[in-house]
Structures are given as structure tokens and as C-alpha cells.
Design an enzyme around this catalytic site. Structure first.
Site, PDB file in Angstrom:
ATOM      1  N   ARG A  27       3.755 -62.179  43.672  1.00  0.00           N
ATOM      2  CA  ARG A  27       5.116 -62.529  43.732  1.00  0.00           C
ATOM      3  C   ARG A  27       6.059 -63.803  43.423  1.00  0.00           C
ATOM      4  O   ARG A  27       6.913 -63.702  43.570  1.00  0.00           O
ATOM      5  CB  ARG A  27       5.155 -62.734  45.619  1.00  0.00           C
ATOM      6  N   ASN A  98      10.690 -67.224  52.291  1.00  0.00           N
ATOM      7  CA  ASN A  98      11.007 -66.242  51.122  1.00  0.00           C
ATOM      8  C   ASN A  98      12.118 -65.113  51.736  1.00  0.00           C
ATOM      9  O   ASN A  98      12.524 -65.222  52.685  1.00  0.00           O
ATOM     10  CB  ASN A  98      10.089 -64.820  50.812  1.00  0.00           C
ATOM     11  N   GLU A 475      11.497 -47.303  28.742  1.00  0.00           N
ATOM     12  CA  GLU A 475      10.411 -47.794  29.256  1.00  0.00           C
ATOM     13  C   GLU A 475       9.595 -48.393  28.876  1.00  0.00           C
ATOM     14  O   GLU A 475       9.469 -50.135  28.585  1.00  0.00           O
ATOM     15  CB  GLU A 475       9.602 -47.563  29.896  1.00  0.00           C
ATOM     16  N   HIS A 498      25.125 -44.539  15.269  1.00  0.00           N
ATOM     17  CA  HIS A 498      26.681 -44.922  15.760  1.00  0.00           C
ATOM     18  C   HIS A 498      26.478 -47.005  15.215  1.00  0.00           C
ATOM     19  O   HIS A 498      27.368 -47.158  16.661  1.00  0.00           O
ATOM     20  CB  HIS A 498      26.826 -44.629  17.354  1.00  0.00           C
TER      21      HIS A 498
END
Ligand code: AGP
Length: 603
Positions: A27, A98, A475, A498
Site C-alpha cells: 500500500r 491514511n 497496458e 502520423h
């Protein structure tokens, strides 16, 4: 996003807290710390960098305690250093946080004792504010209620009060769970962090606070005692171990056949070969879908758009959450707004969902964490069955999102009579093959590893694809960027000429993603344009495609032949493995890449 932990026990908890912090490191991991109380005195230990640095600090400066809070940080306000690491404390209060306190500057301005602030963080003001309320004579509950009134933003808090042998938890906008043990109780950001201790979990609701003792947990809201269900989480200690792999990401890549198999069984009756998905919102009245997500989850949306358009014949709008929320878009009654999120806690996606709910639009979410904020906020939700995904780079969550979205597209197509019963059975037969196709593809991992060994020193990489393969190209580029730190871009293959083709030279590997389908030749032509300019081409195709493209490819990786609908599910594997092995060759931190966190709970 940060990880919060707290334990109150009859025995020493310092080692247990370090163990739990390591499970929460996905986390956030730029600094960490813990606090306990000895003789009514708050004692802290904090360190910048990985949790191992905190462990070393405790080895030569140990502390003991049976009540503590701990934190692993992903910096939002203030550099990732020891001073800004949590816990933050006054002599009376220690907190771990948090989320983001949006009005922290206003609070600082109101504090009498501003010079007591030591850090650059938004979080530290919480300790000072709570200290002031307690010193004004308010009891714990009243002080917490005043804190909830004062703080603006999203926060999950773990709190110690020096003269109280209690563990306190507060939730508003960021997830926080209670864990129930034998003669000890816990708080944690999620069930993964509590898995080493207990499977008995309650999730706090917004506005809740909890006061924990070793044998009692009281949960309050608006000053009244409330009950929160105690669930038995399926997340076991084993499911969050590496299982013999060097990295969580590698383990999770290889878990995909199983994860898809579990997902398949949950949606398909294998006896009758028919869908068994019950949904209130996914019905024939839906005539338009909007899909909103961030990062990898947004690329799952980009693939699924083709499936909904093809199978259900409806228009699909896609946007990233951080942009969509500012658009002034009306939603018709027969429109469904889908939110896709692995963590269910991505702040950008939550903020967008909250905005969309105000319009009265029907909201549907696909998440990998039950009880997550997005699941709770949506009118209806489906849980992907990927199991805990610890590696910061999303892999099995992505393919289970894809599989779930494909099932929903088939369901909608059947409901709208666009997919006949025979077509449904053919598609289901194809889907049933996906786990074994994935396994066969993963068995060729060494070929990808060899390609990675040839290109891992590149400074720039291009990924090209058309249609669903364009989303896979995006991805693939994201996977490479986030774990190897190599600059990579995904492009629609037709778009290269392009402008971006100016980037191509012999130092820029170009990953062409072109399975056999009706646009194979178009992408092959675009790769020929790259080849003509000295570009080094790595083609990800299938056996049929390999024969046609080998004259211009420096390397080829062939996926197993499969139906066009299933191709994106299989194509995801080589691009995941390529990023993984390149990162391993580069020696970067695959599971905890620099600057990142598993779920971004700030805007
Ligand atoms: C994917 O590998 C990244 N970690 C990131 O893009 C992630 O997909 C994004 O932050 C969204 O997260 P979510 O699915 O938990 O909402």
C-alpha cells in the site's frame, strides 16, 4: 495510499506489528514507523525507506509494548523521510493516517501552538487537534466526534492516547477494518494486513470510530454504539505469501489460469454451458454504457468496449476517472455507468462515482476487494475472483476484469436477443478453454525471458496494436514503465505514421501485438513501415500470424490460437511477462516500484 495497523494485546506486539507492516507494504513503502505506550509515555520509532530499515532501527534501539499503532507510507504531503514518517505525536496523542486532510492548512492556522509542528505533512495536525480537544476536557468519544466534524477530506486513523490503555480507530473516506483475536484485537487498512493475525474482520463505515480493548470492541457513529458485521475473510496468510516465487507479480501472473478458472465457474454452469449471472441492472433495457476507471483498469474498459458493441450492439463511452468527473454529461435512464477498480479504493474513481451518483445514474462496479468503498457506493457490484493482488503492477486482476466484462457483454447480448442461444454456447465453449490456453502460453515463458534479455537496456519502447490489441499495447507500455522505469508508449498501430514513427530507429524496440484476425494485415503493414526504417520488431502473434510476419520480426512470441473474443485475455500474458523479466534484468524493485503504491487513494 498508506497502510495502517494497530494491535492491543496481553503480550508484546512489536514483532507482530513489523510482520503486519510487511504485509501492508504494497500500500506504500517510502517510510514506516510504529508507536507504543510505556508508563503512560508515547514512544515512537520511525525510518525512511523500506520496512527493513525500521526493523534494523528496532534491533539496536528496541522497544516493547502490548498496545501499538504502525504505518507504512506513500508520501502525499512532505518528502518520504523520517520526520514525515508516521506515527505523528504530541506528548499525549500518537496517530497514523491514511488519506488526505484537505483543510490541514486552515487547522494549522488555528492551532495555538503552531511551533510544535515538526513535519511537512497534513497528518500531523490531527495529533495536535485531538490533543487540544482532550486538554479542553472532552472525553475520548466527544473528542473524536469533534475531530470528525473538524477534519475535511478522507482519513483512516489509528490513535493512541498516553493515559488510556485503548486502541482507537476512526474512518471517514478511507478503508479501515477491525480484526478480532483471542485476548487481542486489531485494526488494519484491509484484510490483507490483518491476515497474519485473524480471519474475523469488520469494516468500519464512514463516520465510525472504534475503541478496542484486549477483550472488547465498541464501535460508535454519531455518538451512538453501532454494530458492524463480523465476516470471515477468505484471505488467508498463505494467499498473501509468495509461494516460492521471487516476486508477488510473478506469482500473480502464474495464478491467472486458476483465477480465470474460478471466475469462469462462478459465471458459467458447466453442465448446461449457460450463463448463471444474476444482475438487477444488466438487463435488456440498457441501451448505452459508460465505463470509468484508472490505469490498467481503464485498459480493461478499452478492450471491453469492443465486446459490448459487438455482442450487445450498444454504444460505449469510456473515460479515465480523473477527467470524466469534470465533464458535464447527462446520463439517460437506460444507461449504465460502470466503474472498474482492482482495489475499490482509487480516489479518482471514487470521486467520479460520487459525482455520477448525484445525477441519479445507475452505477455498477467490478472490484477485486469486497467491502471496498467503490463496491459500497455502487448500486450493484461484481467481485472479480483474482484473490489478493499484492504486486503493485496489476496482472491477474486485469485478466479477471476482462473475463468478467466479457461475461457481462455476452449476458447483455443474450438479453437483447443479439446473441443467439447457439452463439452463446459457442462463446461459452471458447471461454471454458481460456485457463488451459493461458497455461500453455505461460509454459513458453522462457521465450519471453530471452526476448527481455535482448531489449532490457533500451531507453524507449513502442507498443503497437489495433482494435482490442491497441488496449493491450497501452497496458503493455504501462506495465513496462511502472516496474522497469523504461519510457514506453502504447500506440494505435495506424497512428504511428502520423508522427510517432519519427521516434523509430535501431535503438527503439517496437512490440507489435497482432493476433490473427481481420485487422492482422493492417498492423503487419504498420510494422513493415517500422522495419523499413531500421526498427527492431518484436511480434506478439499466434502460430498463423508468425508465418506471415517472421520476415520483418527480430523476435516472435506466439500465443495459443483462440477465438477472437478471447485473444485479449491471452495477449495480456506475454506483455506482463515481458515487463516482468525486463524489470528483473534491470534489477528494479518489481513488487514495490519507486514512487508507486498499489492503490492510489489520493487525487
Ligand atoms: C496498474 O498496474 C497500476 N498499478 C495502476 O495503473 C492501477 O491499475 C490504477 O491505479 C487503478 O487501480 P485500481 O484498479 O485499484 O482502481
Amino acid at each position: 495510499m498508506c497502510g495502517i495497523l494497530g494491535i492491543i494485546s496481553k503480550k508484546d506486539i512489536i514483532t507482530a506489528m513489523i510482520d503486519g507492516l510487511k504485509k501492508l507494504a504494497y500500500r506504500g513503502y517510502d517510510s514506516s514507523g510504529l508507536a507504543t505506550i510505556n508508563d503512560k509515555t508515547i514512544i515512537k520509532r520511525r525510518a525512511s525507506g523500506k520496512i527493513e530499515n525500521l526493523e534494523k532501527l528496532l534491533e539496536h534501539d528496541p522497544i516493547k509494548g502490548n498496545l501499538g499503532i504502525a504505518h507504512t507510507r506513500w508520501a502525499t504531503h512532505g518528502a518520504p523521510n523520517e520526520i514525515n514518517a508516521h506515527p505523528h505525536a504530541t506528548s499525549k496523542v500518537a496517530i497514523v493516517h491514511n488519506g488526505i486532510i484537505e483543510n490541514y492548512k486552515d487547522i494549522i492556522a488555528e492551532l495555538k501552538n503552531k511551533n510544535l509542528l515538526n513535519s511537512e505533512t497534513d497528518s500531523e495536525v490531527i495529533a495536535h487537534l485531538l490533543t487540544n480537544f482532550l486538554e479542553e476536557g472532552f472525553d475520548i468519544n466527544k473528542s473524536i466526534m469533534k475531530l470528525l466534524e473538524k477534519l475535511k477530506g478522507a482519513f483512516a486513523l489509528g490513535i493512541l492516547i498516553s493515559n488510556e490503555n485503548k486502541l482507537i480507530a476512526v474512518r471517514k473516506g478511507s478503508p479501515l477494518a477491525i480484526g478480532y483475536g483471542e485476548n487481542q484485537n486489531y485494526i488494519g487498512s484491509d484484510a490483507v494486513g490483518l491476515a497474519p493475525y485473524t480471519k474475523k474482520i469488520s469494516y468500519l463505515e464512514d463516520g465510525d470510530w472504534a475503541v478496542l480493548d484486549v477483550d472488547k470492541v465498541e464501535i460508535f457513529n454519531q455518538g451512538k454504539l453501532v454494530n458492524r458485521d463480523i465476516n470471515i475473510t477468505s484471505i488467508s496468510r498463505l494467499s498473501i505469501e509468495k509461494g516460492g516465487f521471487k516476486h508477488y507479480m510473478h506469482k500473480e501472473i502464474h495464478e491467472q489460469p486458476t483465477a480465470i478458472g474460478e471466475t469462469l465457474k462462478s459465471f458459467i454452469d458447466l453442465d448446461t454451458k449457460s450463463l448463471k449471472l444474476n444482475s438487477k441492472l444488466f438487463n435488456e433495457s440498457i441501451s448505452r454504457i459508460t465505463m470509468i476507471a484508472c490505469g490498467t483498469s481503464s485498459y480493461a474498459c478499452k478492450v471491453a468496449r469492443f465486446w459490448f458493441e459487438k455482442l450487445a450492439g450498444i454504444p460505449v463511452h469510456i473515460d479515465i476517472a480523473s477527467e470524466y468527473r469534470y465533464r458535464n454529461i447527462t446520463h439517460s435512464d437506460n444507461e449504465l455507468v460502470l466503474f472498474i477498480s482492482q482495489s475499490g479504493e482509487t480516489r479518482d474513481t471514487i470521486a467520479c462515482l460520487e459525482e455520477i451518483k448525484k445525477t441519479g445514474a445507475k452505477t455498477f462496479s467490478i472490484v477485486n476487494v469486497s467491502e471496498s468503498s467503490i463496491a459500497r457506493l455502487s448500486d450493484e457490484t461484481i467481485l472479480t475472483l483474482a484473490g489478493p493482488e499484492i504486486g503493485v503492477a496489476s496482472t491477474k486482476a486485469f485478466t479477471t476484469q476482462l473475463f468478467t466484462l466479457l461475461i457481462l457483454a455476452v449476458k447483455l447480448g443474450v438479453a437483447k436477443n443479439k446473441v443467439s442461444p447457439d452463439e452463446e454456447k459457442t462463446i461459452i465453449d471458447d471461454l471454458i478453454e481460456v485457463p488451459s490456453l493461458m497455461t500453455k502460453t505461460l509454459n513458453n515463458e522462457d521465450k519471453i525471458r530471452n526476448i527481455a534479455s535482448e531489449i532490457y537496456t533500451a531507453r524507449d519502447v513502442l507498443y503497437l496494436g489495433r482494435g482490442e490489441a491497441h488496449a493491450i499495447a497501452l497496458e503493455g507500455a504501462l506495465k513496462l514503465k511502472e516496474i522497469s522505469y523504461i519510457h514506453a508508449e502504447g500506440y494505435a498501430a495506424g497512428e504511428l505514421k502520423h508522427g510517432p514513427i519519427a521516434l523509430v530507429d535501431e535503438n527503439v524496440p517496437v512490440i507489435g501485438i497482432l493476433p490473427t484476425n481481420k485487422i492482422f494485415n493492417k498492423t503487419a503493414s504498420n510494422l513493415a513501415e517500422v522495419y523499413a526504417r531500421g526498427g527492431k520488431i518484436i511480434s506478439i502473434t499466434d502460430q498463423k500470424g508468425a508465418k506471415k510476419i517472421n520476415d520483418i520480426s527480430s523476435y516472435i512470441f506466439s500465443i495459443e490460437e483462440c477465438s477472437e473474443l478471447c485473444q485479449p485475455l491471452i495477449l495480456a500474458l506475454p506483455i506482463q511477462l515481458l515487463a516482468y523479466h525486463i524489470a528483473v534484468f534491470k534489477g528494479t524493485d518489481v513488487d514495490q516500484p519507486r514512487n508507486l503504491a498499489k492503490s492510489v487513494t489520493v487525487e
